[in-house]
Design a protein around this motif. Sequence first.
Motif, PDB file in Angstrom:
ATOM      1  N   ASN A 208       0.852  -1.330  -0.601  1.00  0.00           N
ATOM      2  CA  ASN A 208       0.127   0.077  -0.017  1.00  0.00           C
ATOM      3  C   ASN A 208       0.531   1.228   0.123  1.00  0.00           C
ATOM      4  N   GLY A 209       2.044   1.262  -1.000  1.00  0.00           N
ATOM      5  CA  GLY A 209       2.494   2.318  -0.588  1.00  0.00           C
ATOM      6  C   GLY A 209       4.259   2.537   0.195  1.00  0.00           C
ATOM      7  N   PHE A 210       4.069   1.457   1.111  1.00  0.00           N
ATOM      8  CA  PHE A 210       4.697   1.421   2.300  1.00  0.00           C
ATOM      9  C   PHE A 210       5.624   0.760   2.217  1.00  0.00           C
ATOM     10  N   ASP A 211       6.624   1.002   3.202  1.00  0.00           N
ATOM     11  CA  ASP A 211       7.711  -0.164   3.640  1.00  0.00           C
ATOM     12  C   ASP A 211       7.124  -0.623   5.121  1.00  0.00           C
ATOM     13  N   PHE A 212       8.089  -1.748   5.516  1.00  0.00           N
ATOM     14  CA  PHE A 212       7.753  -2.121   6.393  1.00  0.00           C
ATOM     15  C   PHE A 212       9.561  -3.130   7.173  1.00  0.00           C
ATOM     16  N   SER A 213       9.975  -2.323   7.937  1.00  0.00           N
ATOM     17  CA  SER A 213      11.182  -2.886   8.669  1.00  0.00           C
ATOM     18  C   SER A 213      10.994  -3.951  10.239  1.00  0.00           C
ATOM     19  N   ARG A 214      10.974  -4.785  10.034  1.00  0.00           N
ATOM     20  CA  ARG A 214       9.800  -5.358  11.464  1.00  0.00           C
ATOM     21  C   ARG A 214      11.409  -6.705  12.056  1.00  0.00           C
ATOM     22  N   ILE A 215      11.731  -6.074  13.691  1.00  0.00           N
ATOM     23  CA  ILE A 215      13.081  -6.997  14.051  1.00  0.00           C
ATOM     24  C   ILE A 215      12.376  -7.562  15.123  1.00  0.00           C
ATOM     25  N   SER A 216      12.279  -9.301  15.184  1.00  0.00           N
ATOM     26  CA  SER A 216      11.149  -9.852  16.026  1.00  0.00           C
ATOM     27  C   SER A 216      12.323 -10.087  16.709  1.00  0.00           C
ATOM     28  N   LEU A 217      11.797 -10.219  18.292  1.00  0.00           N
ATOM     29  CA  LEU A 217      12.370 -11.244  19.337  1.00  0.00           C
ATOM     30  C   LEU A 217      11.796 -11.956  20.013  1.00  0.00           C
ATOM     31  N   GLY A 218      12.359 -13.891  18.406  1.00  0.00           N
ATOM     32  CA  GLY A 218      11.879 -14.926  19.136  1.00  0.00           C
ATOM     33  C   GLY A 218      12.166 -15.547  20.269  1.00  0.00           C
ATOM     34  N   ALA A 219      11.153 -14.936  21.190  1.00  0.00           N
ATOM     35  CA  ALA A 219      11.258 -15.440  22.588  1.00  0.00           C
ATOM     36  C   ALA A 219      10.203 -15.952  23.498  1.00  0.00           C
ATOM     37  N   ASP A 220       9.895 -16.911  24.360  1.00  0.00           N
ATOM     38  CA  ASP A 220       8.647 -16.288  24.735  1.00  0.00           C
ATOM     39  C   ASP A 220       8.521 -15.464  26.199  1.00  0.00           C
ATOM     40  N   VAL A 221       8.186 -15.085  26.796  1.00  0.00           N
ATOM     41  CA  VAL A 221       7.910 -13.968  27.296  1.00  0.00           C
ATOM     42  C   VAL A 221       6.896 -14.794  28.806  1.00  0.00           C
ATOM     43  N   ALA A 222       7.249 -15.016  29.883  1.00  0.00           N
ATOM     44  CA  ALA A 222       5.943 -14.781  30.721  1.00  0.00           C
ATOM     45  C   ALA A 222       5.946 -13.756  32.005  1.00  0.00           C
ATOM     46  N   LEU A 223       5.280 -12.366  32.075  1.00  0.00           N
ATOM     47  CA  LEU A 223       4.824 -11.426  32.952  1.00  0.00           C
ATOM     48  C   LEU A 223       4.154 -11.236  33.377  1.00  0.00           C
ATOM     49  N   ASN A 224       4.677 -10.659  34.594  1.00  0.00           N
ATOM     50  CA  ASN A 224       3.025 -10.100  35.895  1.00  0.00           C
ATOM     51  C   ASN A 224       4.057  -8.883  36.304  1.00  0.00           C
ATOM     52  N   ALA A 225       3.150  -7.605  35.670  1.00  0.00           N
ATOM     53  CA  ALA A 225       3.429  -6.364  35.720  1.00  0.00           C
ATOM     54  C   ALA A 225       2.033  -5.161  36.321  1.00  0.00           C
ATOM     55  N   ASN A 226       2.592  -4.794  36.907  1.00  0.00           N
ATOM     56  CA  ASN A 226       0.991  -3.411  37.231  1.00  0.00           C
ATOM     57  C   ASN A 226       1.995  -1.968  36.324  1.00  0.00           C
ATOM     58  N   PHE A 227       1.130  -1.369  35.696  1.00  0.00           N
ATOM     59  CA  PHE A 227       1.354  -0.410  35.213  1.00  0.00           C
ATOM     60  C   PHE A 227       0.354   0.771  35.399  1.00  0.00           C
ATOM     61  N   ARG A 228       0.530   2.021  35.759  1.00  0.00           N
ATOM     62  CA  ARG A 228      -1.035   3.086  36.302  1.00  0.00           C
ATOM     63  C   ARG A 228      -0.663   4.306  35.754  1.00  0.00           C
ATOM     64  N   ASN A 229      -1.961   4.580  35.219  1.00  0.00           N
ATOM     65  CA  ASN A 229      -1.458   6.906  34.137  1.00  0.00           C
ATOM     66  C   ASN A 229      -1.276   6.140  33.400  1.00  0.00           C
ATOM     67  N   MET A 230      -0.798   6.523  32.442  1.00  0.00           N
ATOM     68  CA  MET A 230      -0.365   6.083  30.847  1.00  0.00           C
ATOM     69  C   MET A 230      -0.808   7.050  30.431  1.00  0.00           C
ATOM     70  N   ARG A 231      -0.272   7.755  29.379  1.00  0.00           N
ATOM     71  CA  ARG A 231      -0.810   8.282  28.968  1.00  0.00           C
ATOM     72  C   ARG A 231       0.202   8.972  27.230  1.00  0.00           C
ATOM     73  N   TRP A 232      -0.593   8.852  26.368  1.00  0.00           N
ATOM     74  CA  TRP A 232       0.632   8.783  24.840  1.00  0.00           C
ATOM     75  C   TRP A 232      -0.060  10.011  24.148  1.00  0.00           C
ATOM     76  N   GLY A 233       0.283  10.538  23.417  1.00  0.00           N
ATOM     77  CA  GLY A 233      -0.094  11.056  22.766  1.00  0.00           C
ATOM     78  C   GLY A 233      -1.094  12.335  22.740  1.00  0.00           C
ATOM     79  N   GLU A 234      -0.423  13.390  24.120  1.00  0.00           N
ATOM     80  CA  GLU A 234      -0.816  14.724  24.310  1.00  0.00           C
ATOM     81  C   GLU A 234      -0.976  15.658  23.518  1.00  0.00           C
ATOM     82  N   TYR A 235      -1.891  15.919  22.826  1.00  0.00           N
ATOM     83  CA  TYR A 235      -1.881  17.357  22.308  1.00  0.00           C
ATOM     84  C   TYR A 235      -3.077  17.807  21.662  1.00  0.00           C
ATOM     85  N   SER A 236      -3.297  19.107  21.023  1.00  0.00           N
ATOM     86  CA  SER A 236      -4.561  19.254  20.942  1.00  0.00           C
ATOM     87  C   SER A 236      -5.343  18.269  19.842  1.00  0.00           C
TER      88      SER A 236
END
Length: 264
Positions: free
Chosen positions: A51-79
């Motif tokens: 679709n007119g775009f090029d993509f370069s993907r870097i993959s980490l061939g890994a299995d991850v078991a994750l336990n984590a907590n995150f709070r009050n995350m905000r992305w893309g702050e603009y008007s």
Amino acid sequence: MRLIIALSGLAAASCLLAPPTACAQMQALDDSELALTSGQGLLELTNSSANGFDFSRISLGADVALNANFRNMRWGEYSYPARNGSGADIDIAALQFGRSDGTAAQRVVQITNPYFEVVYRNGGNAATREIVGMRFGFDSIAGDIGLKLNTLSGSMLIDGGAAGTLDSRGDPGGGKRWDGACTGTCLNFNQVGAIRAGDANGPSRDFWMAVLKTPVQFAAPNPAMPLPDVAQAGFWMNWRDRLTALNATGALPPNLLAGVAAAK
């Protein structure tokens, strides 16, 4: 085009620490010898175009078991005058991977093959090549997740059973800075507190988050799945595959440290 990047530093370090007779000197291999050799690289780089775009993907061939907590995350702050909402593209009050009130298996979320992908156009022309954005995601994710959303820019589908579904496709604003409002038999953000990624058919397979200058149509996770919704400019999250609400009350499951949970 696919390029496997293998890291041999660990093997080299082992030889340095071992007795002289334990390791042989490393030797270069010619093409015929390499053709007879197989191995697993830590990182995998894949290039594609669509679709007119090029993509370069870097993959980490890994299995991850994750336990984590995150709070009050905000992305893309603009008007964003069309719908400013809370002032951010994505506003997540709580995101918890795993829970401490269930089985040992429920304490973690299983993630496979995390990847990072750069999107650009005019890749063959150094003079006009332009970075459009990037995304981060997983090939699959399975487990119980605590989730409290305030604002979402993205495409999300959660099956709430008799309580209805949460589906961003029902948003008249196209999912951009959606506050979860809906009509009819449906879930809203206030009712979502815990979800399960994956079901009897397997893990959830389409989680990713992107930041883009222009809208981009990404490829389907695999040929058997439909194309995802077009990711819009700004921050955009995609997650529709095999998600089930664990309650319709908005309650977050506890996710305490192992020692704290045992003390309780």
